[in-house]
Design an enzyme around this catalytic site. Structure first.
Site, PDB file in Angstrom:
ATOM      1  N   TYR A 154       0.637  -1.240  -0.024  1.00  8.67           N
ATOM      2  CA  TYR A 154      -0.221  -0.186   0.012  1.00  8.67           C
ATOM      3  C   TYR A 154       0.988   1.260   0.002  1.00  8.67           C
ATOM      4  O   TYR A 154       0.537   2.226  -0.575  1.00  8.67           O
ATOM      5  CB  TYR A 154      -0.773   0.061   1.332  1.00  8.67           C
ATOM      6  CG  TYR A 154      -1.806   1.139   1.433  1.00  8.67           C
ATOM      7  CD1 TYR A 154      -3.153   1.426   0.805  1.00  8.67           C
ATOM      8  CD2 TYR A 154      -1.321   2.254   2.243  1.00  8.67           C
ATOM      9  CE1 TYR A 154      -3.689   2.425   0.850  1.00  8.67           C
ATOM     10  CE2 TYR A 154      -2.287   3.345   2.462  1.00  8.67           C
ATOM     11  CZ  TYR A 154      -3.435   3.280   1.819  1.00  8.67           C
ATOM     12  OH  TYR A 154      -4.295   4.565   1.855  1.00  8.67           O
ATOM     13  N   LYS A 196     -16.529  -3.086  18.469  1.00  6.14           N
ATOM     14  CA  LYS A 196     -16.136  -3.995  19.492  1.00  6.14           C
ATOM     15  C   LYS A 196     -16.828  -3.515  20.662  1.00  6.14           C
ATOM     16  O   LYS A 196     -17.484  -4.510  21.589  1.00  6.14           O
ATOM     17  CB  LYS A 196     -14.754  -3.933  19.980  1.00  6.14           C
ATOM     18  CG  LYS A 196     -13.620  -5.017  18.951  1.00  6.14           C
ATOM     19  CD  LYS A 196     -12.412  -5.094  19.409  1.00  6.14           C
ATOM     20  CE  LYS A 196     -11.746  -6.371  18.909  1.00  6.14           C
ATOM     21  NZ  LYS A 196     -10.147  -6.283  19.200  1.00  6.14           N
TER      22      LYS A 196
END
Length: 319
Positions: free
Chosen positions: A141, A192
């Site tokens: 990337y 989460k």
């Protein structure tokens, strides 16, 4: 459409930053001589040169904000470095070349602070991008994104094009990817906390919680992107970030999210998981020379707004 109208094509227009720009433009930042066109991968496969060329022929933009990219969090990068390299190189080359061939007046592309050398001095600034290899976890990337800067310089020197790039720090906000496995740290933590609250379990944070990051709220970044498009005339990139003093640890970020979501459970750190880079502190001195008065949204307020958006849009959020 008058001759003077700016036609601004935004690639990656349905992602985190694209949605933020769309909202900021709709909320009054847009100007009467601007027509904004937001496109996504449904409109064209930008890894295909012919589809990219057709997109530019269809919309005939005068300006481009190039956000489209294959992106992911630490663990997705570690697994798929080659895919990140190939996909992003194709996308960027196609977009910049189509922009050049169709006579686009200005392109602003989006880089990332993770492209900087792994071994470096802090704070990092715009002159240091190519000073050494990036962190091994996301080299594919990073090198692909660095090449945008190389191409911008090439198009400027060889063709006189006004192509530039911005380098935001860690972006978060509504419309992010809240996937726990493949998303970035803040949206992953928000998801989460949401699930831990539902199940009444502890919140497990991957890593030690000690790494530090500069987080920028997507709506602040959107306002800065629009300023760069209209006012910033250098080819050299500009870092868009809160100040060095506004860096927060992953632990502090998790605590801010827990507070915003009214999570009362236990916070556990899974130190068997990788921390990634400990810090990548960026200097926003160049931005401050241009915009000394720019007001960033305070971190906890931005976290609170993002958590509220996720709660309200849980069913449809990317996750």
């Amino acid at each position: 459409m008058t001759e003077m109208t700016k036609r601004i094509l935004v690639t990656g227009g349905t992602g985190l930053v694209g949605r933020a720009i769309e909202k900021v433009v709709a909320d009054g930042e847009g100007q009467p001589d601007e027509e904004w066109i937001f496109v996504s991968s449904r409109d064209a496969d930008l890894t295909s040169s012919s589809e990219t060329k057709a997109l530019f022929e269809r919309h005939k933009p005068t300006h481009v904000i190039h956000l489209a990219a294959m992106v992911g969090g630490l663990f997705k990068n570690i697994r798929s470095n080659l895919d990140f390299w190939r996909t992003n190189i194709h996308i960027n080359d196609n977009v910049l070349h189509s922009a050049h061939e169709s006579g686009v007046q200005k392109v602003v592309s989006c880089l990332s602070t993770c492209i900087f050398p792994d071994k470096t001095t802090y704070p990092i600034d715009e002159t240091m991008i190519h000073n050494g290899p990036p962190h091994s976890s996301n080299f594919g990337y990073s090198y692909a994104k660095r090449m945008i800067d190389v191409q911008n310089r090439g198009y400027s020197e060889q063709h006189g094009r006004r192509f530039t790039a911005v380098i935001p720090t860690n972006i978060f906000g509504p419309h992010d990817n809240f996937n726990i496995e493949d998303g970035h740290v803040l949206p992953g933590l928000i998801h989460k906390v949401y699930l831990a609250k539902q199940s009444g379990s502890a919140l497990t944070v991957w890593g030690t919680g000690k790494p530090r990051r500069q987080f920028i709220y997507s709506l602040d970044l959107a306002r800065l992107f629009i300023w760069v498009l209209r006012e910033y005339d250098e080819v050299e990139p500009i870092i868009l970030s809160v100040g060095e003093e506004d860096e927060v640890s992953i632990r502090e970020a998790a605590e801010a999210i827990a507070e915003a979501m009214e999570f009362r459970g236990e916070l556990v750190f899974d130190t068997t998981k990788s921390d990634g880079q400990f810090k990548k502190t960026a200097s926003n001195a160049k931005l401050r020379r241009y915009l000394p008065e720019f007001q960033f949204t305070p971190f906890r307020k931005a976290v609170k707004e993002t958590c509220a958006w996720f709660n309200a849009n849980y069913a449809n959020a990317r996750k």
